[in-house]
Motif scaffolding. Structure first.
Motif, PDB file in Angstrom:
ATOM      1  N   ALA A  21       0.797  -1.447   0.247  1.00 24.37           N
ATOM      2  CA  ALA A  21       0.397  -0.062   0.065  1.00 24.37           C
ATOM      3  C   ALA A  21       0.242   1.457  -0.151  1.00 24.37           C
ATOM      4  O   ALA A  21       0.759   2.527  -0.224  1.00 24.37           O
ATOM      5  CB  ALA A  21      -0.928  -0.005   1.353  1.00 24.37           C
ATOM      6  N   TYR A  22       1.680   1.375   0.351  1.00 27.73           N
ATOM      7  CA  TYR A  22       3.229   2.564   0.424  1.00 27.73           C
ATOM      8  C   TYR A  22       4.393   1.947  -0.077  1.00 27.73           C
ATOM      9  O   TYR A  22       4.999   1.027   0.100  1.00 27.73           O
ATOM     10  CB  TYR A  22       3.250   2.620   2.260  1.00 27.73           C
ATOM     11  CG  TYR A  22       1.794   3.344   2.459  1.00 27.73           C
ATOM     12  CD1 TYR A  22       1.050   2.222   3.411  1.00 27.73           C
ATOM     13  CD2 TYR A  22       0.945   4.992   2.707  1.00 27.73           C
ATOM     14  CE1 TYR A  22      -0.542   2.661   3.520  1.00 27.73           C
ATOM     15  CE2 TYR A  22      -0.082   5.327   3.092  1.00 27.73           C
ATOM     16  CZ  TYR A  22      -1.142   4.373   3.483  1.00 27.73           C
ATOM     17  OH  TYR A  22      -2.219   4.294   4.110  1.00 27.73           O
ATOM     18  N   ALA A  23       5.051   3.291  -0.489  1.00 31.48           N
ATOM     19  CA  ALA A  23       6.219   2.712  -0.860  1.00 31.48           C
ATOM     20  C   ALA A  23       7.366   4.340  -1.576  1.00 31.48           C
ATOM     21  O   ALA A  23       6.131   5.182  -1.330  1.00 31.48           O
ATOM     22  CB  ALA A  23       6.476   1.905  -2.147  1.00 31.48           C
ATOM     23  N   ASP A  24       8.422   4.212  -1.050  1.00 32.49           N
ATOM     24  CA  ASP A  24       9.057   5.561  -0.823  1.00 32.49           C
ATOM     25  C   ASP A  24       9.790   5.306  -2.306  1.00 32.49           C
ATOM     26  O   ASP A  24      11.041   5.316  -2.575  1.00 32.49           O
ATOM     27  CB  ASP A  24       9.520   6.339   0.259  1.00 32.49           C
ATOM     28  CG  ASP A  24       9.101   6.405   1.430  1.00 32.49           C
ATOM     29  OD1 ASP A  24       9.347   6.290   2.614  1.00 32.49           O
ATOM     30  OD2 ASP A  24       8.041   6.593   0.894  1.00 32.49           O
ATOM     31  N   TYR A  81       4.646   7.299  -4.660  1.00 29.28           N
ATOM     32  CA  TYR A  81       4.463   8.185  -4.686  1.00 29.28           C
ATOM     33  C   TYR A  81       4.663   8.667  -2.931  1.00 29.28           C
ATOM     34  O   TYR A  81       2.946   8.761  -3.571  1.00 29.28           O
ATOM     35  CB  TYR A  81       4.467   9.722  -5.410  1.00 29.28           C
ATOM     36  CG  TYR A  81       6.247  10.651  -4.523  1.00 29.28           C
ATOM     37  CD1 TYR A  81       5.261  11.837  -4.261  1.00 29.28           C
ATOM     38  CD2 TYR A  81       6.692  11.362  -5.750  1.00 29.28           C
ATOM     39  CE1 TYR A  81       5.837  13.005  -3.866  1.00 29.28           C
ATOM     40  CE2 TYR A  81       7.670  11.741  -4.927  1.00 29.28           C
ATOM     41  CZ  TYR A  81       7.049  13.139  -4.026  1.00 29.28           C
ATOM     42  OH  TYR A  81       7.667  14.066  -4.128  1.00 29.28           O
ATOM     43  N   ASN A  82       5.196   9.456  -2.210  1.00 30.51           N
ATOM     44  CA  ASN A  82       4.479   9.334  -1.165  1.00 30.51           C
ATOM     45  C   ASN A  82       4.870  11.184  -0.239  1.00 30.51           C
ATOM     46  O   ASN A  82       6.215  11.670   0.108  1.00 30.51           O
ATOM     47  CB  ASN A  82       5.416   8.769   0.269  1.00 30.51           C
ATOM     48  CG  ASN A  82       4.272   8.783   1.055  1.00 30.51           C
ATOM     49  OD1 ASN A  82       4.333   9.891   1.533  1.00 30.51           O
ATOM     50  ND2 ASN A  82       4.476   7.358   2.420  1.00 30.51           N
ATOM     51  N   PRO A  83       3.651  11.775  -1.142  1.00 26.26           N
ATOM     52  CA  PRO A  83       4.122  13.230  -0.725  1.00 26.26           C
ATOM     53  C   PRO A  83       4.815  14.050   0.770  1.00 26.26           C
ATOM     54  O   PRO A  83       5.352  14.391   1.423  1.00 26.26           O
ATOM     55  CB  PRO A  83       3.045  14.478  -0.553  1.00 26.26           C
ATOM     56  CG  PRO A  83       2.091  12.911  -1.819  1.00 26.26           C
ATOM     57  CD  PRO A  83       2.196  11.505  -1.505  1.00 26.26           C
ATOM     58  N   SER A  84       4.216  12.851   1.897  1.00 22.90           N
ATOM     59  CA  SER A  84       4.749  13.147   3.201  1.00 22.90           C
ATOM     60  C   SER A  84       6.075  13.076   3.295  1.00 22.90           C
ATOM     61  O   SER A  84       5.932  13.286   4.267  1.00 22.90           O
ATOM     62  CB  SER A  84       3.887  11.952   4.393  1.00 22.90           C
ATOM     63  OG  SER A  84       3.772  11.176   3.905  1.00 22.90           O
ATOM     64  N   THR A  85       6.939  12.380   2.797  1.00 22.82           N
ATOM     65  CA  THR A  85       8.528  11.227   3.541  1.00 22.82           C
ATOM     66  C   THR A  85       8.982  12.409   2.100  1.00 22.82           C
ATOM     67  O   THR A  85       9.936  12.992   2.630  1.00 22.82           O
ATOM     68  CB  THR A  85       8.288   9.907   3.187  1.00 22.82           C
ATOM     69  OG1 THR A  85       7.768   9.370   2.376  1.00 22.82           O
ATOM     70  CG2 THR A  85       7.702   9.485   4.563  1.00 22.82           C
ATOM     71  N   GLN A  86       8.402  12.267   0.292  1.00 20.00           N
ATOM     72  CA  GLN A  86       9.244  12.933  -0.364  1.00 20.00           C
ATOM     73  C   GLN A  86       8.578  14.175  -0.956  1.00 20.00           C
ATOM     74  O   GLN A  86       9.373  14.851  -1.862  1.00 20.00           O
ATOM     75  CB  GLN A  86       9.081  11.897  -1.163  1.00 20.00           C
ATOM     76  CG  GLN A  86       9.292  10.847  -1.277  1.00 20.00           C
ATOM     77  CD  GLN A  86       9.117   9.580  -2.339  1.00 20.00           C
ATOM     78  OE1 GLN A  86       8.181   9.347  -2.277  1.00 20.00           O
ATOM     79  NE2 GLN A  86       9.895   9.061  -3.372  1.00 20.00           N
ATOM     80  N   PHE A 174      -2.065  16.268  -3.983  1.00 21.85           N
ATOM     81  CA  PHE A 174      -0.779  16.172  -4.241  1.00 21.85           C
ATOM     82  C   PHE A 174      -0.318  16.633  -3.280  1.00 21.85           C
ATOM     83  O   PHE A 174       1.475  16.511  -2.721  1.00 21.85           O
ATOM     84  CB  PHE A 174      -0.490  16.907  -5.001  1.00 21.85           C
ATOM     85  CG  PHE A 174      -1.056  16.733  -6.431  1.00 21.85           C
ATOM     86  CD1 PHE A 174      -0.319  17.438  -7.110  1.00 21.85           C
ATOM     87  CD2 PHE A 174      -1.617  15.674  -6.706  1.00 21.85           C
ATOM     88  CE1 PHE A 174      -0.438  17.113  -9.000  1.00 21.85           C
ATOM     89  CE2 PHE A 174      -1.848  14.940  -8.209  1.00 21.85           C
ATOM     90  CZ  PHE A 174      -1.451  15.785  -9.002  1.00 21.85           C
ATOM     91  N   SER A 175      -0.001  16.439  -1.781  1.00 28.06           N
ATOM     92  CA  SER A 175       0.397  16.803  -0.499  1.00 28.06           C
ATOM     93  C   SER A 175      -0.280  15.335   0.748  1.00 28.06           C
ATOM     94  O   SER A 175       0.437  15.631   2.060  1.00 28.06           O
ATOM     95  CB  SER A 175       0.782  18.589  -0.098  1.00 28.06           C
ATOM     96  OG  SER A 175      -0.329  18.571   0.080  1.00 28.06           O
TER      97      SER A 175
END
Length: 907
Positions: A21-24, A81-86, A174-175
């Motif tokens: 579900a999540y990846a960076d 893409y993970n806006p919270s970390t990237q 987007f964020s």
């Protein structure tokens, strides 16, 4: 009391963690996927061939009169893409190039097939399409589809419902939460048509654009303090204006945590300048634990950023720390090398505490040991606020190894200290005897300090060269035009594997005023081929007559008596200028920060940013000598020229900036994303995980398997498809493996209230260690994409909007991360409770459940019988709650789970 109901949810536990579900990952040109799919419609049927390689299909057939709309969405789970970390996305560019062949048979008088293709985003279980017109084809035709569209913003995408075949409105954030990218194809055809289409060679690139005129670094601010004691600590967040006009900003603490404050809360960043926000934390009134809040920085209307801040409040005692976490030795086969790598050992613990440490090769099962290291004085003792070191060098075995890459995991242990063990990944790269390697330069930076007119002692650096014959080195001093203060005292020498070249450097203060001066000692071979440059900083202070001026930097004794500091200076001493580093391998950054009087600055903030798009890196304060240390793991490049920019800040002193240039060479290595091991159901960057938590570990190259795989044996294996994850010296059980993500159980045997290193082992290669903070409890509640809790009635039927819960009813919800149980259950093992006489494994830290702000009666809270790492809470819905989608909160101690909604109907 009636015994709570249970049933075996082993399958549910697998479902919760089997789908990534999540990846960076950083999405840029070169990240692409291909798929081959086919579908056939005839009457009321549709079939889609599932492509391989991390792709997922969403499909449906919708009828409108006599026309059918065949909908196919292809998601690439590796393009996430993970806006919270990237970082928040300002815009996206999408492109598709696709070979297309069609066998289309239409009934007489029927219209042609019409295909429309859309860039697609999946976020929080919803699908969003951006319209791009597609061509039309007639029966028996072939074609080639291509489109490219740039400048796509959030409002360019509209939510699409694959069930009804309609756009329903709404745009992605987007964020916000992580997004998976792909392509949707909507085909219009009649019910009597038969269509077979095969698509090959699909590429779909997503490029993230700059996040507006302001850049914000670092992306995470972390502190370690002593619970209920110790002084306040400070770090800085740097806002840099890359635009052409001034930008006003505001900053706030999202949850208002009393242990966290910031200054200033607003301001203006002029074009080309930087502003620092000072982040202050205090553990004075806190009990031991991991605390997290978020600083929201906004510069409307163009952008914003959310920076997590964590404070790990430790119990009293010594805290072991070892940095950097990577070391690389490059040698020619049979030649060896005299190069060394220094690992700094520090004690981040209580005042008056000591840490007695020992360094050696780790002996965890399955971890490769290349047996190529010597550890010098492999033990020592460090008091709080001081630092020691262990020197890594190559042993005699290294010279006997054949060409290849070898790994050895260094462990630094300290009995009775927190955060033990610490890990360092060492890599030995042995090239064939016919090859050549660049030399190792140590240190790669020199700092000279003194007063105006003062004579300053010369310094030296060493050039180590893995070569059986002597290699000659030439040195030339380079300073800005009009200056002549730097001298290469040794302007030529020679080095081989056994005898390094010792080079002497001098500075002259004659004619110089107070200030910070920078230059380089450029190194080359006899044929003038460059082999790197040593960074040189000269800091000259001057005596000030201003009363009290010497006290402007609290806690620092003046290097130049009476000097009044106004600005900062940085000297990088690990990576030379004009560097060459392989992708995926450690590149250490060791930077000294001083003020312009020569005082070493501790308690400041140093961050590194990278022109190749790698996420910013925060360098750790070593607590003495002004040293800040971090390990950069470059992303894969094709000999890309790039720059590394170091920014330092402290209090009100003018920030410092230093730049290195070089390039990254192509290379393959497994990678774990820093701060990327998160609760599978409540993924908070910087948040803690509890023993026994089902967690996701993000990275790249994490398995040799071509496709994602799930494990199926019981107990769960700790090694699968040549992949392992070591956390704190223990092997983590594995649920699921893919290139970008591992789903694991954090070992239940780990002690809480510690920070542990985690290292991935993939096909006998090691990742760099990343940090995992382990806390007593950090629950995550299973929920649907719309935020509704995944709950069950007492008969195990699902709670939904059409089958809601009722006041006074006993229901079940499922969680991960509730921590230790009584009795304990081993990592990877099935929880007891399915057999008569089993003792249920209850959570040691019992939760509090609130429905619509009313406390619910808990009947059971602990591991789900028959599950692995899955918890459940059986509770009674409060009798007087109203109807509606009510807030449902779960907390354990001071830790809250993700908030969900519970549909309730009142009879």
């Amino acid at each position: 009391m009636k015994r709570p109901g249970f049933h075996c949810l082993l399958a549910l536990a697998g479902w919760l963690v089997a789908v990534p579900a999540y990846a960076d990952v950083t999405l840029s040109g070169g990240n692409s996927y291909s798929e081959t799919s086919s579908y056939t419609t005839s009457g009321s049927s549709i079939s889609v061939s599932q492509p391989s390689g991390g792709l997922q299909i969403v499909s449906n057939l919708v009828y409108s009169g006599t026309t059918a709309f065949a909908e196919i969405g292809v998601l690439n789970t590796t393009l996430t893409y993970n806006p919270s970390t990237q970082g928040a996305i300002q815009s996206i560019s999408a492109s598709v190039s696709k070979n297309l062949s069609i066998n289309y048979t239409a009934a007489a008088g029927q219209p042609p097939l019409i295909d429309t293709f859309y860039p697609m985003i999946e976020q929080d279980g919803k699908y969003y399409l951006a319209a791009v017109s597609g061509p039309s084809w007639y029966g028996g035709s072939t074609g080639f589809l291509s489109f490219s569209q740039s400048g796509l913003v959030a409002s360019s995408f509209s939510q699409y419902d694959f069930t009804t075949g309609a756009f329903v409105g709404g745009s992605p954030n987007f964020s916000g939460d992580p997004m998976v990218f792909g392509l949707a194809q909507i085909s219009s055809l009649t019910m009597t048509d038969t269509l077979t289409a095969v698509y090959t060679g699909l590429t779909f690139d997503i490029v993230t654009a700059a996040a507006g005129p302001l850049t914000v670094s670092p992306s995470l601010v972390s502190f370690i303090g002593q619970a209920d004691s110790g002084p306040a600590q400070q770090q800085s967040i740097t806002l840099k204006n890359l635009g052409s006009a001034s930008e006003a900003f505001t900053a706030s603490v999202v949850s208002g945590s009393p242990w966290l404050s910031i200054s200033p809360a607003s301001g203006t960043v002029t074009a080309g300048a930087s502003v620092s926000i000072t982040v202050t934390v205090s553990a004075q009134a806190l009990s031991a634990g991991n605390y997290r809040d978020v600083i929201h920085i906004a510069w409307p209307p163009s952008g914003s950023a959310d920076i997590p801040v964590t404070l790990f409040a430790a119990n009293p005692g010594g805290i072991l720390w070892a940095r950097p976490v990577g070391a690389v030795f490059n040698v020619v086969q049979g030649a060896g090398s005299s190069a060394t790598q220094t690992i700094r050992i520090s004690n981040q613990g209580s005042a008056g505490s000591t840490v007695a440490w020992t360094a050696s090769a780790a002996t965890v099962s399955g971890v490769p040991n290349g047996n190529f290291l010597s550890f010098g004085a492999g033990s020592g003792t460090v008091a709080q606020g001081t630092a020691g070191s262990v020197t890594l060098s190559l042993n005699s075995n290294a010279a006997t190894l054949g060409a290849g890459v070898y790994y050895e995991l260094v462990q630094v242990v300290s009995a009775g200290s927190l955060n033990s063990p610490q890990y360092v990944t060492a890599i030995l790269n042995v090239l064939p005897a016919s090859a050549s390697v660049l030399p190792n330069i140590s240190p790669a930076g020199l700092l000279f300090t003194g007063a105006v007119g003062q004579t300053i002692a010369q310094q030296q650096f060493v050039v180590n060269w893995s070569s059986s014959t002597y290699q000659y080195v030439q040195a030339t001093a380079t300073v800005p035009a009009g200056q002549s203060w730097l001298q290469a005292v040794t302007n030529s020498s020679a080095a081989n594997a056994a005898n390094p070249a010792v080079m002497t450097v001098g500075v002259s203060t004659s004619g110089l005023g107070a200030g910070v001066y920078t230059g380089t000692i450029d190194l080359s071979t006899v044929g003038s081929a460059p082999i790197g440059s040593v960074n040189v900083t000269l800091v000259l202070g001057t005596i000030s007559s201003a009363p009290g001026s010497a006290e402007q930097v609290p806690g620092h004794k003046d290097s130049v008596a009476g000097c009044a500091p106004t600005a900062l200076a940085l000297t990088e001493s690990s990576i030379p200028n004009h560097f060459s580093v392989p992708a995926g391998w450690p590149a250490d950054l060791v930077t000294t920060m001083t003020d312009d009087c020569g005082n070493a600055i501790t308690g400041g903030s140093v961050t590194a940013s990278f022109s190749n798009g790698d996420p910013p890196l925060s360098l750790g304060d070593q607590g003495s000598g002004g040293l800040y240390v971090g390990t950069w793991q470059p992303s894969n490049q094709s000999n890309s020229n790039m720059t590394v920019v170091l920014n330092g800040s402290f209090g009100k002193l003018t920030p410092a900036s230093s730049q290195l240039s070089g390039f990254v060479t192509p290379n393959q290595a497994p990678v774990l994303v820093p701060n990327g091991i998160l609760n599978n159901l409540n993924p908070l960057v910087g948040g803690g995980v509890a023993p026994g938590t089902v967690a996701s570990a993000f990275g790249s190259g994490l398995t040799i398997s071509q496709n994602p795989v799930s494990t199926s044996t019981i107990p769960l294996p700790t090694a699968f498809e040549n992949t392992q994850l070591v956390v704190g010296g223990l092997l983590a059980p594995l649920y699921y493996l893919s290139n970008a993500q591992l789903n694991v159980e954090i070992p239940a045997e780990l002690a809480a209230l510690q920070q542990y290193p985690a290292v991935g082992v993939v096909n006998n290669a090691l990742t760099l260690p990343v940090q995992v903070t382990v806390v007593p409890a950090a629950p995550g509640v299973a929920a649907y994409s719309d935020g509704s809790v995944e709950g069950e009635h007492s008969d195990f039927s699902l709670i939904t909007s059409s089958s809601p819960a009722h006041p006074g009813e006993s229901i079940i919800i499922y969680l991960v991360g509730m921590g230790a149980t009584n009795p304990p259950v081993a990592s990877g093992a099935v929880a007891p409770g399915l057999n008569v006489g089993d003792t249920l494994a209850s959570a040691v830290v019992q939760p509090v459940v609130m429905v619509n702000n009313q406390t619910a009666q808990i009947q059971f809270a602990g591991l789900t019988p028959g599950g692995i790492g899955l918890y459940q809470i059986n509770f009674v819905v409060p009798a007087n709650v109203p109807a509606g989608n009510l807030s449902l909160t779960v907390s354990q101690g001071s830790t809250n789970a993700n908030t969900t909604k519970l549909p309730v109907a009142v009879p």
